[in-house]
Design a protein around this motif. Structure first.
Motif, mmCIF file in Angstrom:
data_model
loop_
_atom_site.group_PDB
_atom_site.id
_atom_site.type_symbol
_atom_site.label_atom_id
_atom_site.label_comp_id
_atom_site.label_asym_id
_atom_site.label_seq_id
_atom_site.Cartn_x
_atom_site.Cartn_y
_atom_site.Cartn_z
ATOM 1 N N TYR A 57 0.831 -1.209 0.000
ATOM 2 C CA TYR A 57 0.000 0.000 0.000
ATOM 3 C C TYR A 57 0.865 1.259 0.000
ATOM 4 O O TYR A 57 0.571 2.236 -0.689
ATOM 5 C CB TYR A 57 -0.932 -0.016 1.210
ATOM 6 N N TYR A 60 2.251 1.730 -3.429
ATOM 7 C CA TYR A 60 1.196 2.293 -4.288
ATOM 8 C C TYR A 60 1.062 3.800 -4.054
ATOM 9 O O TYR A 60 0.953 4.577 -5.001
ATOM 10 C CB TYR A 60 -0.124 1.590 -3.989
ATOM 11 N N SER A 61 1.104 4.205 -2.790
ATOM 12 C CA SER A 61 0.998 5.631 -2.454
ATOM 13 C C SER A 61 2.177 6.416 -3.020
ATOM 14 O O SER A 61 2.015 7.489 -3.599
ATOM 15 C CB SER A 61 0.945 5.811 -0.931
ATOM 16 N N ALA A 63 4.124 5.509 -5.541
ATOM 17 C CA ALA A 63 4.109 5.442 -7.006
ATOM 18 C C ALA A 63 3.125 6.439 -7.611
ATOM 19 O O ALA A 63 3.388 7.017 -8.664
ATOM 20 C CB ALA A 63 3.776 4.023 -7.460
ATOM 21 N N ASN A 64 1.995 6.645 -6.936
ATOM 22 C CA ASN A 64 0.930 7.466 -7.514
ATOM 23 C C ASN A 64 0.883 8.906 -7.001
ATOM 24 O O ASN A 64 0.428 9.802 -7.707
ATOM 25 C CB ASN A 64 -0.425 6.799 -7.273
ATOM 26 N N TYR A 65 1.357 9.106 -5.761
ATOM 27 C CA TYR A 65 1.236 10.432 -5.167
ATOM 28 C C TYR A 65 2.561 11.012 -4.675
ATOM 29 O O TYR A 65 2.604 12.168 -4.250
ATOM 30 C CB TYR A 65 0.231 10.389 -4.001
ATOM 31 N N SER A 69 1.326 6.790 3.022
ATOM 32 C CA SER A 69 -0.087 6.814 3.404
ATOM 33 C C SER A 69 -0.383 7.843 4.493
ATOM 34 O O SER A 69 -1.537 8.211 4.712
ATOM 35 C CB SER A 69 -0.521 5.429 3.889
ATOM 36 N N VAL A 94 8.152 0.214 -6.089
ATOM 37 C CA VAL A 94 7.499 1.309 -6.822
ATOM 38 C C VAL A 94 7.537 1.129 -8.341
ATOM 39 O O VAL A 94 6.491 1.220 -9.001
ATOM 40 C CB VAL A 94 8.101 2.677 -6.415
ATOM 41 N N VAL A 97 5.136 -1.629 -9.348
ATOM 42 C CA VAL A 97 3.742 -1.208 -9.163
ATOM 43 C C VAL A 97 3.340 -0.244 -10.267
ATOM 44 O O VAL A 97 2.220 -0.309 -10.796
ATOM 45 C CB VAL A 97 3.561 -0.560 -7.767
ATOM 46 N N LYS A 98 4.252 0.650 -10.646
ATOM 47 C CA LYS A 98 3.983 1.619 -11.713
ATOM 48 C C LYS A 98 3.673 0.908 -13.030
ATOM 49 O O LYS A 98 2.753 1.284 -13.759
ATOM 50 C CB LYS A 98 5.195 2.527 -11.906
ATOM 51 N N GLY A 101 1.065 -2.620 -11.908
ATOM 52 C CA GLY A 101 -0.034 -2.453 -10.968
ATOM 53 C C GLY A 101 0.270 -3.082 -9.615
ATOM 54 O O GLY A 101 1.270 -3.779 -9.435
ATOM 55 N N LEU A 102 -0.608 -2.815 -8.656
ATOM 56 C CA LEU A 102 -0.418 -3.337 -7.301
ATOM 57 C C LEU A 102 -1.014 -4.735 -7.195
ATOM 58 O O LEU A 102 -2.223 -4.925 -7.366
ATOM 59 C CB LEU A 102 -1.093 -2.406 -6.280
#
Length: 249
Positions: A57, A60-61, A63-65, A69, A94, A97-98, A101-102
């Motif tokens: 998680y 994912y955070s 990678a995207n933001y 968290s 990262v 995941v990029k 995907g996760l």
């Protein structure tokens, strides 16, 4: 006129490599080790451990933001459950995941990669220390069939990165005794180990202390230039964590 010998071709080098029985054993054990770790990878063990789920998680955070968290940019230690979590597993995940995907595979891939790299490093380290192919092959064979190492390679628990990274750091330290440049690479791996497992904040300094004592007691000749560069590399990695600890204290 002096006769110039032709350089061996790639094909000749490969044939020469496999003509040595020890090399055949090495490749055979390595293939077995890889198979034991990739067959049913992502399926066995079933499900996710709570820590690897949170590490995923966090990946994912990031990678995207670009933040974890808890909303921190480029953290050196996660808040996660409230008691904290090491960051290296998530950072290494990262790019996976990029791209993919996760999922369970992308969370566990960093562990698999480091574990697979550590297998030949076990062999090379034992060979450097004992100067004996048979002992090196026995060491590799034990690592290949070790239930602990097999589980470590299949499980995305963040702290499991530390043994492999410490081993790589040790290998390059041993290489550095003959060619001091490798001390810098050793320092790099010891440095990133600090982000794999908080226990390494004590283990790495102790390891470096014993490494230094070995150089002194064996009266090993070394270049201070490479020692200073290695220390600087280690400080680059250690400083953010030192500041993190001071701020929290």
């Amino acid at each position: 006129m002096e006769k110039v010998l032709a350089k061996p071709t790639l094909k000749q080098k490969i044939i020469s490599f496999f003509s040595a029985r020890a090399n055949l054993y090495f490749v055979g054990l390595l293939v077995l080790g890889v198979l034991l770790r990739i067959i049913r990878f992502g399926i066995t063990p079933t499900g996710l451990n709570q820590d690897e789920a949170f590490a995923g998680y966090e990946a994912y955070s990031l990678a995207n933001y670009g933040m974890d968290s808890a909303g921190y940019f480029n953290p050196v230690y996660f808040v996660s459950w409230g008691s904290g979590m090491n960051v290296l597993e998530s950072y290494l995940a990262v790019p996976f995941v990029k791209v993919f995907g996760l999922n369970v595979y992308t969370i566990r891939l960093p562990q698999l990669i480091i574990a697979l790299i550590s297998l030949p490093i076990v062999y090379l380290t034992a060979k450097q220390v004992f100067k004996n192919n048979q002992i090196a092959l026995i060491a590799l064979g034990l690592a290949v069939i070790s239930p602990w190492h097999i589980m470590l390679s299949r499980w995305g628990l963040e702290s499991n990165l530390a043994p492999g990274l410490l081993l790589i750091g040790l290998y390059f330290f041993i290489k550095g005794i003959d060619k001091n440049f490798y001390f810098i690479i050793s320092a790099f791996f010891y440095g990133i180990t600090l982000y794999a497992y908080a226990i390494s904040w004590a283990v790495v300094p102790l390891t470096l202390l014993f490494n230094g004592l070995y150089l002194i007691l064996t009266k090993t000749k070394f270049s201070w230039k490479y020692i200073v560069l290695a220390v600087l590399v280690l400080l680059v990695f250690a400083t953010p964590l030192i500041l993190f600890v001071l701020v929290n204290n």
